[in-house]
Every structure is written in C-alpha cells, then in structure tokens.
Write a protein that holds these residues in place. Sequence first.
Motif: not given
Length: 508
Positions: A243, A251, A247
């Motif tokens: 995490e 993206q 991300p």
Amino acid sequence: MLQTEVLIVGAGPTGLTLALWLTKQGIKVRIIDKSNGPGETSRAMAIQARTLELYRQLDMTDAIIKAGYRIPVMNMWAGGKRQAQIKMLDVGGAISPYPFILIYPQDRHEQFLIERLQTLGVEVERQTEFLSFEEKTDQIIARLKDKNGQEAICQAQYVAACDGARSPIRHQIGSGFKGDTYKGLFYVADVVATGVEPSGEAQIAFEKSDFMVMLPYTGTGNYRLVGIVHDERGENSERLTFEDVGPKAIQALNVTIEKVNWFSTYKVHHRVTDYFRQGRTFLLGDAAHVHSPAGGQGMNTGIQDAINLAWKLAAVVKGQASDHLLDSYEIERKQFAHKLVETTDRVFTFATTEGSFADFLRNYIAPIFVGLANRLGNVREYMFRIVSQTMLSYHESPLSSGKADAVQGGDRLPWVPVQKVDNYDPLSIIGWQVHVYGDPGVELKAWGERNRVPVYSFIWHAEYGKAGLVKDALYLLRPDTYVALVDPEGSVVKLNDYFDTNGINLNP
Ligand SMILES: Cc1cc2nc3c(=O)[nH]c(=O)nc-3n(C[C@H](O)[C@H](O)[C@H](O)COP(=O)(O)OP(=O)(O)OC[C@H]3O[C@@H](n4cnc5c(N)ncnc54)[C@H](O)[C@@H]3O)c2cc1C
C-alpha cells in the motif's frame, strides 16, 4: 564419511542445473541445501532464449515453454501516457529457435528442475548445512551439519559453491566481492490486477525517478510488479507494505490491484567475486556475481555458469582432460560477469537516476528511441541478442581457436534452419561434435569414427553462407555447444592439435 565426486552446496537454480548436467554425464554428486524446502516465491521470472537452447540437452525446453508464458507486447509509459509499444512474440525471429522472452516464475522452475533431478535418481539433501572445508592434494574434506544437528564429513574431489549471494564458501576462501549497493530500495510483488488493457502484456512505467515493471505470467490477470523507491518511504523497509508503494506506481497505468499474493523488498548490489576458481573450489551463480534484475539476467547467468563448468568437471573427473581445463571456467565466466554487471548497471542507472535532466531523458527521449527501435527490425533484433544472451562468446578463451568468415572459435554457432533441416538438432547431445556445411571428406569422417565424435554434414545452401558459415569448413563444437575450433580447410591435423594443446584425450 560419505564420498562423492562433486559436492554441490546450494539447491537454487544454479546448483540444480549443475547437478543435472553432471549426473547426466555420469558424475556422482551430492547436492545439499540448508533450507527445509525449495523456494516458494517467484523471484527471477525470465528464462532467456540461450537458456532454452541449452535446456534441450536435458530435453527440458518444450515442457518449460508449455508451462511458461510468452510476453506478446511490451508497453512503455512515461508522464502518464503510453509512449511506445514493442512486439515481443517473434522479436528474435532469425536468431534463435526461441525468439521470445519466456516468463516462468523461479519457484515453479526450481520445482521442475528438482523433479528432473529425481528422475535421474538424485535427491536434494535438505536441512544439510555446509560449515567449512579443508583442501588436500587430491580432494576436499567438508564439514556438514545434518538435519539432526549432527556434524558429518563429506569427502569430494571438487566442491561447487552455488550457495547464493552471501556464499559462506566465498567467505571461507577469502575471495573479495567487489562492487557496490544501489541507494534505492527494490520492491517485488505478485498481484492479480484488472483494468490492464489488453491484459497479458508487459508494462514499463516511469514516474520521475520511480519506475515500475509489470510482467504478466499467465495472461489471465497475474502480474509481477518490480519497482524502486528512492524517497523516505524506503527508509523503513521492514515496515513497508504494498500500500505504501503500489498505488503511486500504478496510477499512470490506471489499473486495479485485486489481490497481493506476495510482497517483498530488497537492496540490490552489483558485485563480482575475485575468484571463480580456487584449487578444487568453484563459485557459480549469485555466489560469484550479483547485479540489478534489469533485463532478467541473474538466474540465467547462474544456469550458464553451471553448464559451462559441468562438461569440464566431467571430463577431468573421468580422466579425459587435465586439471588445466578447469581454469578456462574462470576466464570465460568472469569476463562475462563483469560485462553483465556493467550493462545492467548502465540500464539501472538510466532508469533510476534522480533529477530533471534524467526525467527528461526517460519521459521524452527514451520513448522516441524505443518507438524507432520497434520500427527498425535490426535494432529490435540487436536488443534481443543482448537480453537473450545469444551474443555471448568466448573469443578470449584458451579453448577458442580459428576463424572463417564471420564465425570464430568461442562463438555461439549461428542457428540456420534450412527447409526441414535444423542445424541445432544435433546440439541436444552433451558431447564434442563436428559440423561441416558441405562435404566433410573421407579423412574427417574416419577421424570422427576413430574418436567417437559425431561428424554432422549439412548439404550446402546459400542460407549457411548468409549466416557467416563457410562451405566445407570444419566447426568443432564443445559439449556446451560453443564453437571450439574453426578450420576453413577441414583439417584433421588441426583437430588433433586442438585436443593436444588443451590437454583433452578423447580416448583415455
Ligand atoms: C526477492 C527477490 C527477487 C528477485 N527477483 C529477481 C528478478 O526479478 N529477476 C532476476 O533475474 N533475479 C531475481 N532475483 C535473483 C534470483 O533469485 C537469483 O539470481 C537466483 O536465485 C540465483 O540462483 P542461485 O542458485 O545462484 O542462488 P540461490 O537461489 O540464492 O540459492 C542458494 C542456495 O544455497 C543455499 N545455501 C546457502 N548457504 C548454505 C550453506 N551453508 N549450506 C547449504 N546450503 C546453503 C540456500 O539455502 C539457497 O537455497 C531475486 C531475488 C530475490 C531474493
């Protein structure tokens, strides 16, 4: 006291390959590993074309290709946009029978090698730790700790250190491991992802100095992510989770991660050992060289160290060659390891250097180059040659001799399929062989029969000439399929000289 001809320490891909190739050549081995089972994480993913070519010698190639996944397309992203696409399925079309990059996770690959080794009657001895050894004139005496914690002695003619980057054997022989450690922290994750359009393609994304590679390994949503973190997120690597890094990295690609099956971080080093051989000890694989995973070279290089050493050890143990032959292992493999470390270092530094000029190069210049390379077949081919390890040669080796046109001693034999005749078919045996493209002549055929070295002749065709082969020339191939000797005259005298000079006796 247990005796063996070769003691192999470490049952990663390098040790397993060495055990397979030695056993196949009739050499007695013990292969030990301190772990209680094979690796369960995917780690190295790519099996390169050169490895697949050599795997034919143990009839493993077709099964591995069937079990693996061929990357169809590589997309390059920069600044949030897809900038270039490279078709990968037939990228090395004229170079190798395996013109693609095959993805086959290391845990499955190791399991495959273990099963093949079992069919040859050899079991990896688990929970057996190498402690130290002493070298005598004609053997080594190794101290091991078995699974009950008991010390045991193993007597062997040679010891092969396939014991990974921290190699206790390398430490024992006092070999330096020069190089450095990269500043950034690597992370690897096996994930299930959706929204990748089209699915099953590889992605490389640059986002400032973070970069990420997303490799498909099934075509149905399973991906390996590899990336690097430079900033403060990398400072507490033990506590870093997917995490924290995932991300941001994904993206740009606009994909959704459904599940994280495995996440790990590691520091990457680039180092080469001072000695590949010391007396009766050999260092192979990560024990001898480590580098960035750029280009998926590490595991393949270890496998090829093993194949290079195996035929030489087999010849010496069987009394067919003098101990001197073993020196060529260090000469050939050390040179390649240094070249590889330099190349992967350049690629890695390009991908990860911080600063606006580096960003500009990655985001604007590299995509133009890659787009151009995709359109120019020969640039794509050149890139395939480097990554696939088909360009590797041993020109500087004492075992390489002679030249005719474009092919010289130390080269990989050019692959030239002509209609239904594939000149790589005979390379599936482990042994010396002679190729003649044209007429071998009576004398050479008789030499082959006398020395039990097969002489393969191929009816001359213009395609052979285009590949740099010369009509009626003699190409002596080593048991690891590299060209040993080229003689344009096809002379038996040159053949005899070659074996005499290198202390190899075909009929001991
Ligand atoms: C997290 C991670 C991700 C990676 N990702 C990639 C990648 O994407 N691409 C790539 O090319 N490479 C990658 N690698 C590197 C790749 O896994 C190695 O190059 C490869 O495993 C080297 O194989 P090896 O057989 O030489 O050594 P190893 O696989 O390290 O095997 C060494 C073996 O020796 C055993 N051993 C050690 N000491 C002793 C002892 N004293 N006694 C008995 N046994 C001992 C160990 O238990 C181990 O099984 C990755 C590695 C890691 C850790």
